[in-house]
Design a protein around this motif. Structure first.
Motif, PDB file in Angstrom:
ATOM      1  N   GLY A  62       1.248  -0.953  -0.020  1.00  0.00           N
ATOM      2  CA  GLY A  62       0.193   0.635   0.397  1.00  0.00           C
ATOM      3  C   GLY A  62       1.099   1.475  -0.121  1.00  0.00           C
ATOM      4  N   ASP A  63       0.372   2.512   0.074  1.00  0.00           N
ATOM      5  CA  ASP A  63       0.499   3.818   0.037  1.00  0.00           C
ATOM      6  C   ASP A  63       0.974   3.617   1.192  1.00  0.00           C
ATOM      7  OD1 ASP A  63       0.426   6.724   0.218  1.00  0.00           O
ATOM      8  OD2 ASP A  63       0.993   6.728  -2.078  1.00  0.00           O
ATOM      9  N   PRO A  64       2.674   4.749   1.324  1.00  0.00           N
ATOM     10  CA  PRO A  64       3.226   5.133   2.363  1.00  0.00           C
ATOM     11  C   PRO A  64       1.788   6.003   3.947  1.00  0.00           C
ATOM     12  CG  PRO A  64       4.862   5.163   1.211  1.00  0.00           C
ATOM     13  CD  PRO A  64       3.461   4.869   0.100  1.00  0.00           C
ATOM     14  N   ALA A  65       1.327   7.058   3.163  1.00  0.00           N
ATOM     15  CA  ALA A  65       0.873   7.655   3.420  1.00  0.00           C
ATOM     16  C   ALA A  65      -0.368   7.615   4.176  1.00  0.00           C
ATOM     17  CB  ALA A  65       0.208   8.365   2.163  1.00  0.00           C
ATOM     18  N   GLU A  66      -0.783   5.444   4.059  1.00  0.00           N
ATOM     19  CA  GLU A  66      -2.101   4.947   4.230  1.00  0.00           C
ATOM     20  C   GLU A  66      -1.234   4.834   6.221  1.00  0.00           C
ATOM     21  OE1 GLU A  66      -2.704   1.609   1.828  1.00  0.00           O
ATOM     22  OE2 GLU A  66      -3.581   3.006   0.321  1.00  0.00           O
ATOM     23  N   ALA A  67      -0.141   4.999   6.085  1.00  0.00           N
ATOM     24  CA  ALA A  67      -0.275   4.254   7.577  1.00  0.00           C
ATOM     25  C   ALA A  67      -0.313   5.503   8.820  1.00  0.00           C
ATOM     26  CB  ALA A  67       2.116   3.939   7.764  1.00  0.00           C
ATOM     27  N   VAL A  96      -0.520  19.753   9.199  1.00  0.00           N
ATOM     28  CA  VAL A  96       0.667  18.745   9.294  1.00  0.00           C
ATOM     29  C   VAL A  96       0.914  18.115   8.204  1.00  0.00           C
ATOM     30  CG1 VAL A  96       0.505  16.446  10.183  1.00  0.00           C
ATOM     31  CG2 VAL A  96       0.036  18.395  11.815  1.00  0.00           C
ATOM     32  N   ASP A  97       1.593  18.126   7.391  1.00  0.00           N
ATOM     33  CA  ASP A  97       1.457  17.856   5.602  1.00  0.00           C
ATOM     34  C   ASP A  97       2.348  15.607   6.047  1.00  0.00           C
ATOM     35  OD1 ASP A  97       1.061  20.002   4.648  1.00  0.00           O
ATOM     36  OD2 ASP A  97       3.154  20.443   3.852  1.00  0.00           O
ATOM     37  N   VAL A  98       2.025  15.173   5.039  1.00  0.00           N
ATOM     38  CA  VAL A  98       3.109  13.583   5.144  1.00  0.00           C
ATOM     39  C   VAL A  98       3.525  13.882   3.926  1.00  0.00           C
ATOM     40  CG1 VAL A  98       2.557  11.264   5.039  1.00  0.00           C
ATOM     41  CG2 VAL A  98       0.680  12.591   6.642  1.00  0.00           C
ATOM     42  N   VAL A 110       8.403  10.835  -4.601  1.00  0.00           N
ATOM     43  CA  VAL A 110       7.416  12.256  -3.408  1.00  0.00           C
ATOM     44  C   VAL A 110       6.715  11.951  -3.865  1.00  0.00           C
ATOM     45  CG1 VAL A 110       7.514  13.358  -1.730  1.00  0.00           C
ATOM     46  CG2 VAL A 110      10.242  12.562  -2.188  1.00  0.00           C
ATOM     47  N   ASP A 111       5.109  11.597  -2.940  1.00  0.00           N
ATOM     48  CA  ASP A 111       4.406  11.831  -2.108  1.00  0.00           C
ATOM     49  C   ASP A 111       3.780  12.849  -1.448  1.00  0.00           C
ATOM     50  OD1 ASP A 111       1.568  12.396  -3.869  1.00  0.00           O
ATOM     51  OD2 ASP A 111       0.742  10.694  -2.089  1.00  0.00           O
ATOM     52  N   HIS A 112       3.361  14.457  -0.649  1.00  0.00           N
ATOM     53  CA  HIS A 112       3.386  15.130  -0.773  1.00  0.00           C
ATOM     54  C   HIS A 112       1.806  14.914  -0.429  1.00  0.00           C
ATOM     55  CE1 HIS A 112       4.801  19.178   0.762  1.00  0.00           C
ATOM     56  NE2 HIS A 112       4.064  18.593   1.573  1.00  0.00           N
ATOM     57  N   LEU A 113       1.513  15.406   0.509  1.00  0.00           N
ATOM     58  CA  LEU A 113       0.030  15.300   0.696  1.00  0.00           C
ATOM     59  C   LEU A 113       0.297  16.419   1.744  1.00  0.00           C
ATOM     60  CD1 LEU A 113      -1.055  11.341   2.029  1.00  0.00           C
ATOM     61  CD2 LEU A 113      -0.966  12.976  -0.579  1.00  0.00           C
ATOM     62  N   ARG A 114      -0.987  17.393   1.842  1.00  0.00           N
ATOM     63  CA  ARG A 114      -0.722  18.234   2.335  1.00  0.00           C
ATOM     64  C   ARG A 114      -2.102  18.918   3.391  1.00  0.00           C
ATOM     65  NH1 ARG A 114       2.617  20.186  -1.820  1.00  0.00           N
ATOM     66  NH2 ARG A 114       3.946  21.995  -1.660  1.00  0.00           N
ATOM     67  N   GLU A 115      -1.835  19.378   4.273  1.00  0.00           N
ATOM     68  CA  GLU A 115      -3.106  19.559   5.851  1.00  0.00           C
ATOM     69  C   GLU A 115      -3.888  18.308   5.934  1.00  0.00           C
ATOM     70  OE1 GLU A 115      -4.916  23.526   5.561  1.00  0.00           O
ATOM     71  OE2 GLU A 115      -4.019  23.975   3.682  1.00  0.00           O
TER      72      GLU A 115
END
Length: 117
Positions: A62-67, A96-98, A110-115
């Motif tokens: 899965g996607d790292p941000a799913e953690a 907070v960004d991931v 890099v997948d940058h998810l903001r706020e």
């Protein structure tokens, strides 16, 4: 050094490089208090940004941000407020960004998810 720890450190270094290329100022790395740790604290020119870095060697699981679970998001917000209080920063001016990083052993995407929270 444990391969998992090494991957995490390389991912954090790559995340810092990515943020610096965006023109951001890195204020803290691995800031700790009794409640936990923040990977990166930066300033994007307008706001203070807490950056949680999740690094994986593939997207097979899965996607790292799913953690970032609901509990983890709440913990990051608490830690952000603690950092702000310790540094005399108005916590309402923070976000907070991931940064989700995946590597094939060489470069990182890099997948940058903001706020996020």
């Amino acid at each position: 050094m444990n391969a998992h720890i090494s991957l995490g450190r390389r991912g954090e270094d790559a995340a810092v490089d990515y943020l610096v290329k965006l023109g951001w100022t890195i204020l803290d790395r691995n800031w700790r208090c009794r409640d936990g740790e923040l990977d990166i604290v930066a300033h994007d020119g307008r706001r203070h940004v807490i950056c949680e870095v999740k690094t994986r060697s593939s997207d097979r699981f899965g996607d790292p941000a799913e953690a970032i679970t609901t509990d983890k998001a709440a913990r990051l917000r608490r830690l952000a407020w603690r950092w702000a209080a310790a540094h005399g920063v108005n916590g309402t001016q923070m976000r907070v960004d991931v940064l989700g990083l995946i590597t094939d052993g060489g470069d990182f995407s890099v997948d940058h998810l903001r706020e996020v929270c």
